[in-house]
Design a protein around this motif. Sequence first.
Motif, mmCIF file in Angstrom:
data_model
loop_
_atom_site.group_PDB
_atom_site.id
_atom_site.type_symbol
_atom_site.label_atom_id
_atom_site.label_comp_id
_atom_site.label_asym_id
_atom_site.label_seq_id
_atom_site.Cartn_x
_atom_site.Cartn_y
_atom_site.Cartn_z
ATOM 1 N N TYR A 127 33.680 63.457 72.588
ATOM 2 C CA TYR A 127 33.863 62.077 73.018
ATOM 3 C C TYR A 127 32.676 61.559 73.827
ATOM 4 N N THR A 128 32.623 60.247 74.012
ATOM 5 C CA THR A 128 31.599 59.606 74.828
ATOM 6 C C THR A 128 32.181 59.369 76.215
ATOM 7 N N VAL A 271 36.724 58.182 72.109
ATOM 8 C CA VAL A 271 36.319 58.960 70.947
ATOM 9 C C VAL A 271 36.509 58.084 69.718
ATOM 10 N N ASP A 275 31.994 59.516 66.406
ATOM 11 C CA ASP A 275 31.856 60.741 67.202
ATOM 12 C C ASP A 275 32.289 61.964 66.405
ATOM 13 N N ASP A 278 29.729 62.801 63.904
ATOM 14 C CA ASP A 278 28.597 63.433 64.555
ATOM 15 C C ASP A 278 28.850 64.911 64.813
ATOM 16 N N ARG A 347 20.897 60.222 72.045
ATOM 17 C CA ARG A 347 22.292 60.661 72.021
ATOM 18 C C ARG A 347 22.321 62.152 72.355
ATOM 19 N N HIS A 349 24.542 65.482 73.052
ATOM 20 C CA HIS A 349 25.838 66.151 72.947
ATOM 21 C C HIS A 349 25.804 67.320 73.912
ATOM 22 N N GLN A 354 29.591 63.430 75.259
ATOM 23 C CA GLN A 354 28.394 62.803 74.735
ATOM 24 C C GLN A 354 27.908 61.695 75.654
#
Length: 407
Positions: A127-128, A271, A275, A278, A347, A349, A354
């Motif tokens: 998730y971000t 999320v 995502d 990715d 970006r 991870h 993220q």
Amino acid sequence: MDITDIVSQDYIEYSPDTRVSKLVGAFDDPDVKGVIVQGDTFEGVVTRRQLATSHHQPNEKIGSLVWHVPRLAPDQDIREVAQLMIDSDSKLLPVFEGASLTGVVTADDVLRAVQPFLDAATVAQAYTADLVTLDPDTTVGEALNAFREHRITHLPVVEGGSTVGVLSLYDVTELTVRSVSGSQGGDTSGTGTDSFGGDLSKGAGRSRGGGFGAREGELERILDLPIRDVMTSPVRTIDRDETLDVAVDEMFAVGGSSLVVTSDGQPDGIVTKTDVLDSLTWEAGGNRSVQLYGSDLLDDMNYEEVVAMIDKFDDRDHGMNVIDAKIHLHEHDETLRGTPLLLARIRLHTDRGQYIASGEGYGASHAINEARDVLERRIRDEKTHGQTKKHPDEAFWERRFGWLLEA
């Protein structure tokens, strides 16, 4: 695993001369991720994102909106396809055999194919964490600026510390598209409420004279509309410790493309389907990968310097580990003394989730350093969860990617 079994012949195709207004009917169906544009030859695709980036006249030809996207082969690896969808900002890609278009693959097709294997990764790993939120009284115009500034497609709406809704770029797109549709016929009764999700009928009963001239006033009123009238509610949430297959199943069940991530009952991040896509590109074996797109734009720095910059994020903020990084460089038309204006998007991870940041500058080092500074601030300002997850061990990676190796 390749895409042979998920190529679909079920897609919408338009010629480049088709009017933008005709996209209204196509995109009313939420399952339509984009349309193929093909005349004598294949031109590209048009998605909702193109419609949302700027306003278009209803009689404009869709050939002016075409997005040039990668072409897939029927036996292409599914991880490569996930990466190409992310890189091209298109959740629909064409499949070719030689010079012939044979079908399309969508992000949903990819996610359904890999969903049984996603129980090996958790939401917390994909998730971000950097949550950009809006207030319910934020206007649609302000929301559009937020989407463009942060280069994201989903914004949680928070009131009194609680998430009360989610606004997606596609919610706003639908508003602008419908406003165009309503203006074509010159509706003299004003703007109705059904198409807009709120009371916009204060001018009802006043003659507008019809035609396209009515559109500008309606558009201004749409931009001033509070997002509480167009956001999706109630909010769909998921815990950080749930697995990604559960997250995908929930998104499919509600017909959405994002979930608000919670920790101890409080909103902690978001999320999205992107995502999850990715996560398919993570490097097996736990070795950090630094992927650079647009390397030809590295005019005043080299790849080794980029890697060294990413290395400095490792073990930052009491033990955060970077698993992989992706850096995209995009060149604008503007130049300064011959040096092009670049957009850099980083970006990361990490084992904490993220992080995404963008920066602009003249030359690669200027743009990348601007994005790096934003990234550092976001990591520094992140809420501490009390303990850091361990870096994925060998057993994790074997389980995570075993299905790919077997395939």
